[in-house]
Scaffold this motif. Structure first.
Motif, mmCIF file in Angstrom:
data_model
loop_
_atom_site.group_PDB
_atom_site.id
_atom_site.type_symbol
_atom_site.label_atom_id
_atom_site.label_comp_id
_atom_site.label_asym_id
_atom_site.label_seq_id
_atom_site.Cartn_x
_atom_site.Cartn_y
_atom_site.Cartn_z
ATOM 1 N N GLN A 1 9.132 51.636 13.253
ATOM 2 C CA GLN A 1 8.447 50.769 12.293
ATOM 3 C C GLN A 1 9.022 49.354 12.325
ATOM 4 O O GLN A 1 8.273 48.378 12.261
ATOM 5 N N GLN A 2 10.347 49.262 12.433
ATOM 6 C CA GLN A 2 10.985 47.941 12.477
ATOM 7 C C GLN A 2 10.541 47.170 13.718
ATOM 8 O O GLN A 2 10.194 45.996 13.628
ATOM 9 N N ILE A 3 10.528 47.815 14.855
ATOM 10 C CA ILE A 3 10.098 47.162 16.094
ATOM 11 C C ILE A 3 8.635 46.772 15.991
ATOM 12 O O ILE A 3 8.245 45.679 16.411
ATOM 13 N N GLU A 4 7.832 47.637 15.393
ATOM 14 C CA GLU A 4 6.411 47.320 15.226
ATOM 15 C C GLU A 4 6.241 46.069 14.360
ATOM 16 O O GLU A 4 5.426 45.191 14.669
ATOM 17 N N SER A 5 7.024 45.955 13.291
ATOM 18 C CA SER A 5 6.881 44.791 12.403
ATOM 19 C C SER A 5 7.377 43.506 13.070
ATOM 20 O O SER A 5 6.890 42.429 12.775
ATOM 21 N N LEU A 6 8.347 43.630 13.986
ATOM 22 C CA LEU A 6 8.878 42.448 14.674
ATOM 23 C C LEU A 6 8.061 42.055 15.900
ATOM 24 O O LEU A 6 8.083 40.892 16.310
ATOM 25 N N SER A 7 7.386 43.015 16.497
ATOM 26 C CA SER A 7 6.648 42.763 17.740
ATOM 27 C C SER A 7 5.235 43.326 17.633
ATOM 28 O O SER A 7 4.921 44.343 18.233
#
Length: 98
Positions: free
Chosen positions: A40-46
């Motif tokens: 989820q964190q990677i999705e929100s950043l990229s």
């Protein structure tokens, strides 16, 4: 399935998975939660990265963390060995003084 292995069902990034392993269910739950959070964190950043690329980045982060922890562990083991040698030497000196 081998003796001691359990099947743990979870959802990561909205998809169901069955994880098979010998670790306790609590461990599997923690791992699953952490992977899901990282996805989820990677999705929100990229934005725009497909799930496969996000999963690869999570794996890269995990291996990077593992290597870092291995280096720390080796450093600590080396330090323990040094301290054990020093302690042994100090004890030898005390016995030779008596």
């Amino acid at each position: 399935m081998s003796k001691g292995k359990i099947r743990y069902k979870t959802t990561i990034a909205g998809r169901p998975y069955t994880i098979i392993g010998a670790r306790p269910e609590e461990h599997m739950r923690s791992v699953s939660k952490m992977v899901n959070e990282q996805m989820q964190q990677i999705e929100s950043l990229s934005k725009g990265l497909d799930p496969e690329r996000r999963a690869v980045l999570v794996a890269v982060n995990a291996v990077s963390d593992q290597i870092e922890m291995q280096i720390k562990l080796e450093d600590m083991q080396k330090r323990v060995e040094e301290l054990e040698k020093k302690l042994e030497k100090d004890q030898e000196m005390k016995t030779s003084d008596n």
